[in-house]
Design a protein around this motif. Structure first.
Motif, PDB file in Angstrom:
ATOM      1  N   SER A 278       0.675  -0.876  -0.251  1.00  0.00           N
ATOM      2  CA  SER A 278       0.024  -0.246   0.294  1.00  0.00           C
ATOM      3  C   SER A 278       0.877   1.368   0.477  1.00  0.00           C
ATOM      4  N   SER A 281       1.739   6.556   1.649  1.00  0.00           N
ATOM      5  CA  SER A 281       0.304   7.621   1.705  1.00  0.00           C
ATOM      6  C   SER A 281      -0.414   7.102   1.106  1.00  0.00           C
ATOM      7  N   SER A 282      -0.949   5.841   1.370  1.00  0.00           N
ATOM      8  CA  SER A 282      -2.403   5.197   1.265  1.00  0.00           C
ATOM      9  C   SER A 282      -2.718   3.490   1.824  1.00  0.00           C
ATOM     10  N   ASP A 283      -3.854   3.006   2.326  1.00  0.00           N
ATOM     11  CA  ASP A 283      -4.062   2.023   2.922  1.00  0.00           C
ATOM     12  C   ASP A 283      -4.108   1.195   2.092  1.00  0.00           C
ATOM     13  N   GLU A 362      -6.478  -0.713   6.982  1.00  0.00           N
ATOM     14  CA  GLU A 362      -5.465   0.380   7.589  1.00  0.00           C
ATOM     15  C   GLU A 362      -4.433   0.377   7.062  1.00  0.00           C
ATOM     16  N   THR A 363      -3.500   0.846   7.128  1.00  0.00           N
ATOM     17  CA  THR A 363      -1.929   1.803   6.818  1.00  0.00           C
ATOM     18  C   THR A 363      -0.838   0.308   6.350  1.00  0.00           C
TER      19      THR A 363
END
Length: 412
Positions: A278, A281-283, A362-363
């Motif tokens: 991911s 900067s994104s999940d 989530e991250t």
């Protein structure tokens, strides 16, 4: 005898005047009225008065929206019980299929025409009259068409069947679902599915045309599983034959992020870093089933340590196996936001598996691994300009029954 005949005529006239009174303000419809609106109301034209005798009027409903279905409802009906009739045809005139005939005061059920046109004919005789009739209609363009392009991020579409109506015979329709956003895919699910098994078929292509790979072909009454494109385009094609239809299907589509990982990745370097894909900067995305096989050349032990960990607690899991697949013993299963402790394998292979469900992301996570070895290899290729070689035992003793060799071929 003549006196009796005259008496009968007078009695008959009085009955007609009593049962079917003549009003001086009787209204008359004439000719054919063309209706091009998508919905509306119309009547015999008599208003509050009775309609006239010897009428031959018609209404052609042919909406400019080019519908595939027109529904007609009679909201009132009061006709003479003699030879006054309202007839409804599926087509542009009275040579079309007769859908209904009204006489008396029964308004009947909804009448549906599937040709895109509806013809209503009203005829009266010279004997009795009534207060007439009123009707309303609505047209639909929901039956499928060829070359439909969809660019919205989500929505739904059908073969045209709804509210108890079947799709049509000889259907040949296509929907091209497209997104111009990078790293986005098309996800298709079905809320209902029922077609003539083996004859009426839905085919889904992984691209923009029927020459692209097929993601699935479906017929019958089993709802297909969710379908995901590999790129930003999906073509849906539906074809029915000339007989037997069913209540059809409804598809829901979503433009979703491309999976952040997929399949099994094999890592053979002696050390490295990998993650859920991911990025910072994104999940991670929904419905993941990803795995990594860590199998460095000659490794006898592998150490793993998490540098980041955040998954949906109780639903999205990282599982680490002490071997080459998920049949090996489990070293640990992790979910939530607590950074797991470092762990070691008992051999030269570790299998890492990550699964996420269909909601809440989530991250994600990141793992750093290192391996060690205490053996050497046959025909180990060395291509650097300089370096060191050894038996591979490092701080340990070398192993029994070794047969090692090195091929030094520097690449200039």
């Amino acid at each position: 005898m003549k006196a009796f005949t005259s008496f009968i005529k007078i009695i008959t006239l009085l009955i007609i005047l009593f049962v079917f009174p003549v009003f001086s303000n009787a209204q008359t419809c004439t000719g054919t009225t063309s209706i091009t609106s998508a919905a509306g109301t119309f009547s015999d034209g008599s208003g509050t008065a009775n309609y006239d005798n010897n009428l031959n009027c018609s209404w052609l409903i042919q909406p400019s929206t080019s519908p595939r279905r027109i529904e007609l409802n009679m909201t009132s009906m009061a006709l003479s019980f003699f030879n006054d009739r309202v007839r409804v045809y599926d087509g542009i005139n009275n040579t079309g299929t007769l859908l209904a005939t009204y006489n008396g005061n029964n308004i009947g059920n909804t009448i549906v025409a599937y040709s895109g046109s509806m013809f209503i004919e009203f005829t009266t005789d010279d004997f009795g009259r009534g207060q007439g009739w009123d009707a309303n209609f609505v047209s639909y363009v929901d039956y499928c068409q060829p070359n439909t392009v969809i660019t919205a991020n989500n929505g739904d579409f059908t073969d045209g069947s709804q509210n108890g109506t079947n799709y049509l015979d000889n259907t040949d329709c296509e929907w091209l679902i497209q997104t111009t956003t990078p790293n986005m895919l098309v996800r298709l699910t079905f809320s209902r599915f029922n077609t003539e098994s083996g004859f009426d078929t839905l085919t889904i292509y992984d691209g923009i045309s029927t020459s692209d790979p097929i993601l699935g072909t479906y017929s019958g009454n089993t709802i297909p599983a969710a379908i995901l494109s590999t790129g930003g385009d999906m073509l849906v094609s539906f074809k029915s034959d000339g007989s037997i239809t069913a209540n059809g299907w409804r598809a829901l589509y979503q433009i979703v992020p491309a999976p952040t990982c997929g399949g099994t990745t094999t890592l053979t370097a002696s050390s490295g870093i990998f993650d859920d894909g991911s990025g910072a900067s994104s999940d991670y995305t929904d419905n993941l089933n990803c795995s990594w096989l860590i199998q460095p050349l000659g490794a006898t032990i592998i150490n793993l340590s998490f540098t980041q960990f955040d998954t949906e607690t109780g639903f999205d899991f990282v599982t680490i196996y002490d071997g080459a697949n998920n049949n090996a013993p489990v070293l640990g299963t992790y979910s939530g936001s607590t950074l797991p402790l470092a762990l070691n394998s008992s051999g030269g292979s570790v299998f890492v598996e990550f699964n996420s469900d269909q909601a809440v992301n989530e991250t994600g996570w990141e793992i750093n691994y290192n391996s060690s070895s205490n053996q050497c290899f046959t025909n180990l290729q060395l291509t650097s300009l300089n370096g060191n070689i050894n038996d591979g035992s490092n701080s340990n003793n070398y192993q029994n029954n070794l047969n090692c060799s090195w091929v030094i071929q520097p690449v200039l």
